[in-house]
Enzyme design. Structure first.
Site, PDB file in Angstrom:
ATOM      1  CB  SER A   1      -4.969  15.209   2.495  1.00 11.77           C
ATOM      2  OG  SER A   1      -4.351  14.302   1.876  1.00 11.77           O
TER       3      SER A   1
ATOM      4  CE  LYS B   1      -6.652  11.979   2.192  1.00 14.07           C
ATOM      5  NZ  LYS B   1      -7.691  11.941   1.129  1.00 14.07           N
TER       6      LYS B   1
ATOM      7  CE  LYS C   1      -3.018  11.150   0.102  1.00  9.46           C
ATOM      8  NZ  LYS C   1      -4.042  10.827  -0.898  1.00  9.46           N
TER       9      LYS C   1
ATOM     10  CG  ASP D   1      -6.092   8.289   0.667  1.00 12.81           C
ATOM     11  OD1 ASP D   1      -6.130   7.142   0.322  1.00 12.81           O
ATOM     12  OD2 ASP D   1      -6.332   9.272   0.120  1.00 12.81           O
TER      13      ASP D   1
ATOM     14  CD  GLU E   1      -9.444   9.040   1.073  1.00  9.15           C
ATOM     15  OE1 GLU E   1      -9.039   9.606   2.044  1.00  9.15           O
ATOM     16  OE2 GLU E   1      -9.424   9.487  -0.127  1.00  9.15           O
TER      17      GLU E   1
ATOM     18  CG  ASP F   1     -10.333   8.959  -3.529  1.00  6.94           C
ATOM     19  OD1 ASP F   1     -11.010   9.160  -4.547  1.00  6.94           O
ATOM     20  OD2 ASP F   1      -9.222   9.515  -3.048  1.00  6.94           O
TER      21      ASP F   1
ATOM     22  CE  LYS G   1     -10.210  12.645  -4.198  1.00  3.85           C
ATOM     23  NZ  LYS G   1      -9.015  12.007  -4.486  1.00  3.85           N
TER      24      LYS G   1
ATOM     25  N   GLY H   1     -10.432  16.071  -2.084  1.00  3.69           N
ATOM     26  CA  GLY H   1      -9.690  17.022  -2.851  1.00  3.69           C
ATOM     27  C   GLY H   1      -8.734  16.471  -3.919  1.00  3.69           C
TER      28      GLY H   1
END
Ligand code: OSB
Ligand code: MG
Length: 379
Positions: free
Chosen positions: A136, A162, A164, A189, A214, A239, A263, A291
Site C-alpha cells: 500500500s 495499491k 491512495k 484506496d 477500496e 474496508d 482487518k 494492514g
C-alpha cells in the site's frame, strides 16, 4: 486455559517515511503489544492496531488502552476459557471497541496455539504454507514521486500495488501509473474521501481496469455503495464499512461490494474474521487481509489469517522493512517476490524480541487478578 497476567507494552515507533492517506499523514506509530501470560509462565502476543487519533475509525489508542485495562484484560484474567472462540462471547456485554478486543483475543489465540504446539495458522484452520502480498503506497507530494515508489515496489516483486487516492489526486494520477507501468495489478484506496456527488470521477476510473476501488464512500454508507457498484464496472472493496459480521452480511445482501478487505482488529478479532471468511466464501466474495501499519506481532497475525482459503487476493502484509528500520520480532517478516513463507514455529511463528522492543518502549501496564474490579459484569 488460565491467564494470570496481562501486560500492555506501549511503544512509539518512528516510521521510515511518512504515510499519507485521504484522512491525514502519519510519521510516528503508537502501538500496544498485548502479552497474555498463563500459570506456567508462557506468553501469547497480540497487537492493538488503533490509530493515534480517531481518523480511520472511531477507535484511538488512548481509549483502547483504557478499554483493555478496565474491561477486557480483567475479563480474561477473571474467567477460565477452554478455547479462544469464547473470548468474543465473554466480551459481548461491552459494545464495539473492536481493536481493543481483538488485541487481547489475539494474545489468547497465540497462547492457545503455543499451549497446543500448533502454529497460529493451524489453530485457525488455515492451510496455506505461503501467502501472496501486495503493498500500500501513500499519497506523495507529486505524481512523479509516487511513480518512483511504484517502480521500486514493482521491482521488488509485490503481487499488486495499491495507491491512495483523494479528490483531485485520482483520475490523472492513475492514468500516469497505467501509462508508465502497463497492466500491473493495480488498485486504489480512497479511505471514504468521496460521496455519490463524485459519481463522474468514480465512473472515469473504470477506464483503467483497476482490480478494485477500496472504500470510496463513508463507512456507514452501505446503501450508497450499493448504488455506486451498480453504476461502475470496477469492483468495490469495502474496508472501513466492514466493522462486524453483521456489516459484512449487510454489504453482501445489499450488493455494496464485490470484495472485502478483512482487518482482524476492525472486526473484533480472529473468531469474527473466520466467521466473515466463511460467510464471504459462501457468497463467492473474495477476501484479502488489510494492514494497519503493524509491527511484527500484528503482521504475523495477518499472515496467519491469510492462510484461510478464501483469502484469494494479495494482502497488505508487506515486509517488516516496509515501515521499520528494526521490527520487534525475530525473525522479521520478509516478502520475497511478493510471497511470505508461513513459519512452522508454534503460535505466531517468531519471537517477540524484548531487546529490540526496548528502544521503542514508553510504558508497560501490568494487569493481574488484583486489578479485577468488583463489578457484576465480570462474573
Ligand atoms: O485503509 O488500508 C487502509 C493504513 C492505516 C489505516 C488504514 C489503511 C492503511 C493502509 C496501509 O493502507 C496498510 C499497511 O501497509 O499496513
Ligand atoms: Mg483501506
Amino acid at each position: 486455559m488460565k491467564i494470570t497476567e496481562i501486560r500492555l507494552h506501549q511503544l512509539s515507533m518512528k516510521m521510515k517515511t511518512p504515510f499519507t492517506t485521504s484522512f491525514g499523514t502519519q510519521q510516528d506509530r503508537f502501538i500496544t503489544i498485548v502479552e497474555a501470560i498463563d500459570e506456567t509462565g508462557r506468553s501469547g502476543f497480540g497487537e492493538c492496531v488503533s490509530g493515534e487519533d480517531p481518523l480511520y475509525s472511531e477507535e484511538f489508542m488512548d481509549a483502547s488502552i483504557i478499554a483493555m485495562k478496565k474491561y477486557f484484560a480483567p475479563m480474561i484474567i477473571h474467567n477460565e476459557i477452554d478455547h479462544p472462540d469464547e473470548v468474543w462471547e465473554l466480551f459481548k456485554p461491552f459494545k464495539k471497541n473492536n481493536m481493543a478486543k481483538a488485541a487481547i483475543e489475539g494474545a489468547v489465540w497465540d497462547l492457545y496455539a503455543k499451549q497446543n504446539d500448533m502454529t497460529l495458522a493451524e489453530a485457525i484452520g488455515g492451510q496455506k504454507t505461503q501467502v501472496e502480498v501486495g503493498i500500500s503506497l501513500g499519497l506523495e507530494e507529486t505524481d512523479e514521486l509516487l511513480l518512483e515508489k511504484v517502480k521500486e515496489k514493482v521491482d521488488e516483486g509485490y503481487k499488486r500495488i495499491k495507491v491512495k487516492i483523494k479528490p483531485g489526486r485520482d483520475v490523472d494520477m492513475i492514468r500516469r501509473i497505467r501509462d508508465r507501468f502497463g497492466d500491473i495489478p493495480l488498485m486504489a484506496d480512497a479511505n471514504s474521501a468521496y460521496t455519490l456527488d463524485d459519481i463522474e470521477t468514480l465512473k472515469a476510473l473504470d477506464a483503467f481496469d483497476l482490480m478494485m476501488i477500496e472504500q470510496p464512500l463513508a463507512a456507514g454508507d452501505l446503501i450508497d455503495h450499493a448504488k455506486l457498484q451498480k453504476q461502475i464496472s470496477t469492483p468495490v472493496c469495502l474496508d472501513e464499512s466492514i466493522d462486524s459480521y453483521q456489516a459484512a452480511l449487510g454489504a453482501i445482501e445489499l450488493g455494496s461490494c464485490r470484495i472485502i478487505n478483512v482487518k482482524v482488529g476492525r472486526v473484533g478479532g480472529i473468531t469474527q474474521s473466520i466467521k466473515i471468511h466463511d460467510l464471504a466464501q459462501k457468497h463467492d466474495i473474495p477476501l484479502w487481509c488489510g494492514g494497519m501499519l503493524e509491527a511484527g506481532v500484528g503482521r504475523l497475525h495477518n499472515i496467519a489469517i491469510t492462510t484461510l482459503g478464501n483469502f484469494t487476493l494479495p494482502g497488505d502484509t508487506a515486509s517488516s522493512s516496509r515501515y521499520w528500520y528494526e521490527d520487534i520480532i525475530t525473525p522479521e517478516v520478509v516478502a520475497k517476490d511478493g510471497v511470505v513463507q508461513v513459519s512452522s514455529a508454534p503460535g505466531i511463528g517468531a519471537e517477540v524480541d524484548f531487546d529490540k522492543m526496548q528502544q521503542y518502549l514508553k510504558q508497560t501496564d501490568v494487569i493481574t487478578e488484583a486489578d479485577v474490579p468488583d463489578m457484576n459484569f465480570y462474573n
